[in-house]
Write a protein that holds these residues in place. Sequence first.
Motif, PDB file in Angstrom:
ATOM      1  N   SER A   1       0.824  -1.212   0.000  1.00  0.00           N
ATOM      2  CA  SER A   1       0.000   0.000   0.000  1.00  0.00           C
ATOM      3  C   SER A   1       0.856   1.259   0.000  1.00  0.00           C
ATOM      4  N   GLU A   2       1.830   1.290   0.909  1.00  0.00           N
ATOM      5  CA  GLU A   2       2.678   2.473   1.012  1.00  0.00           C
ATOM      6  C   GLU A   2       3.535   2.668  -0.233  1.00  0.00           C
ATOM      7  N   LEU A   3       4.057   1.583  -0.762  1.00  0.00           N
ATOM      8  CA  LEU A   3       4.926   1.695  -1.936  1.00  0.00           C
ATOM      9  C   LEU A   3       4.141   2.155  -3.159  1.00  0.00           C
ATOM     10  N   VAL A   4       2.916   1.662  -3.307  1.00  0.00           N
ATOM     11  CA  VAL A   4       2.104   2.093  -4.450  1.00  0.00           C
ATOM     12  C   VAL A   4       1.757   3.577  -4.329  1.00  0.00           C
ATOM     13  N   LYS A   5       1.513   4.014  -3.103  1.00  0.00           N
ATOM     14  CA  LYS A   5       1.243   5.445  -2.907  1.00  0.00           C
ATOM     15  C   LYS A   5       2.439   6.279  -3.340  1.00  0.00           C
ATOM     16  N   ARG A   6       3.631   5.836  -2.962  1.00  0.00           N
ATOM     17  CA  ARG A   6       4.843   6.557  -3.354  1.00  0.00           C
ATOM     18  C   ARG A   6       5.049   6.486  -4.866  1.00  0.00           C
ATOM     19  N   LEU A   7       4.634   5.373  -5.444  1.00  0.00           N
ATOM     20  CA  LEU A   7       4.774   5.190  -6.893  1.00  0.00           C
ATOM     21  C   LEU A   7       3.903   6.189  -7.653  1.00  0.00           C
ATOM     22  N   ARG A   8       2.751   6.517  -7.108  1.00  0.00           N
ATOM     23  CA  ARG A   8       1.818   7.432  -7.777  1.00  0.00           C
ATOM     24  C   ARG A   8       2.058   8.896  -7.404  1.00  0.00           C
TER      25      ARG A   8
END
Length: 744
Positions: free
Chosen positions: A496-503
């Motif tokens: 979840s956190e990594l995808v947020k950073r990805l976007r």
Amino acid sequence: MSEGEARSHIEEIQRSYTVGETRVLDALTGAMQIIEKMFTRSGHFILEFIQNAEDAGAKRVKIVFEDGVIKVFNDGESFTRNDVEAICSIGRSRKDPCKHIGYLGVGFKAVFLASSRPHIYSKPYRFKFDKYYWEEKNRNSPWQITPIWLDEVPEEFRDWNAGFYIPIDEKKYEERIKDELENFTPTTLLFLHNIDEIELVFGGKRRVFRREKKEENENYTIYILKVVEDGAEKGTSNWVVFRKVVKVPDEVKADRYTKEWNRDVVEYREIAVAFGLDNNGDLTPISSGTAKFGVFSYLPLKEEQIGLPYYIHADFLVAPGREVVHRDALWNRWILSEIAKFVVEHVIKVFKSHEKWRYSYLNVLYKSVYREPFNECLANPIIKEIESGPHFATIKEVKNGVIIDGDLAKLSEIAEVDQGVLEALGPKGIILVEKLTGKKVLHPKVRSPHDLIDKLRLIKDIKDLRKYLEGQDLRNARERLEDVWDLVLEWILGPSELVKRLRDPSTSGQEKIIIVRRLKELWKRKAVSAEELVKEGFVIRTKSGKWIEPQKALLPSEYEQYISVERLVKAGLLDSELVEFVDPVFIENANRDEIAEWKAFLEDLKVGRDENMIKRIVENIGIRVALKYEREELSIREARPLTESERYKGYDIESKMPDGSPKYIEVKALRDRYYLSYSSIELTKNEYQHILNHSERYFVYVITDALGEPTLHVIPGTELKDLIPERVTIYWYSKVKEVWKPPI
């Protein structure tokens, strides 16, 4: 004692039963008949001869069954006067109950179930009991205890200290005896102190059971039990036996059953427990198929099939025939409780200190039974101790791939973590699990029985760990988990956190690439699913530098795509602005296996699965192929696609006929190429009306396999004008007049 004195002794006993009041003799005869009925198994008396040999200090016993006769030999002490008195009486054993395992002087009487004339040879005695001898004399005598002197000793008995010659009365008994011998097990030797070898000769074979001492210390003895048949070793088994001598309490001595069994004078008794060992010397449960019986009173009690995965032994008060434990006797309940106490206070302590057994004893000891008093007095106390005490080996840490053992913990203090989870988390995974769950990690070597697994806290995957952070303030959690916060971000909050950073637009392109690689690794380890990533809003980098959902991008040839749509762009058959291709930056310097792994990851993320995108691409390829055909194959340079505002006209492309008149082209693009003869297209009423009005100058171009090898099929309007207006779905392949493939 001389032979003459032995003969005089036998004749003296004989006279005492043959000269007396008729009422007394009748009573003795009736008592003998009752005793015989108490021994229900006609072949079971064989164990009584083994018991007799054990009491006599024998090391070897040999049993031969042939031609309807059983012959038993042992090398123990010869019969004493008291031994003869016991055999020639009812319930008046001269054996010291503190030292022997013989049963009240009636054990030998079981032989009369199968034989009416057994012979006994033990220097200086030789005598028999013979029913037919007294019947011929018409004497009412208790023949089962009335001895008859024998004049000769057969040659085969002379080298043995004790021997028994037992002719079997009926054929049906012979079969039962044969079954008894066939089912004989080497564990019969397990709890005996003296006998190390039993030889059986029957049915044309010679089977020998041997017990060898492998290891002995102050805590236990390890035995090897061997089976040798006709000179060849047929099998071995290893056992560890724990023994203890316990003091008999006064209240147990005072019980009426204790007194009836002559145990009220006994001060001490031995108890023992035996556990099976595998080929590696580790504890292994005795399976229900192997454990035909589990209770021993020196010798096995064959009707006590209690289902425990280990064997127990004690001087139980048993019914005559040595088959079942007396359920109501306080002695038996006390002795079972002593065994449970011995296991809890001593045996388990030894197990905990052993390099192998500390991981496996739970699998052997944690077992309920459904027969009393074994469940209440034995199994339940052991189970209670395991569930409440520190018995579970844990992991302290992992150094250089080596597990360092931690302390033993209680059931309430541990969690069982799947090895894959620990391997994924790495060296600090143990710390992470302990801080998240508040539990110690169960050592992977621990073997837990199914009954106990249900009581364990199980962590099968990373998702199970995430639950421990649900609803928590992450600021507080970060302070508590500071030294493993990197693992929390990567594994616990990772996806979840990594995808947020990805976007996040503020995240650099290089960092995004690193994040994608990390998420792909999580997917590989099954720490996150592609479905979860898509739901979170995962994006991928394309060749144009954009970050878009993988469904809206296609795989280029670098990912070893079998047929890449990218080649159609290069051939001018697809507008480049309509399609994005995944950037090969993720597979730089990757080998074929790694490329295949990335391809599988992206396909799991539904790369290229946006149906609206695919529809637009297929339609665009169709128009492009049709224009290429008109402009290059037919040299009609003026051919043009209609604009969006012109689509109402009922066709897609305007071109020219050879005579310069207008030409109307409707394009139908299909992504597949198979089953063309069954393929259909849809015509709108507007399109069909145009066909009716301009059939000579109207054409339908069907482009098949648009995403692979586009192929154009020309259908003149004259082939379609006879269709009834309501029919807007047509099977077109039979109406094709020309086929063309553009060069790619």
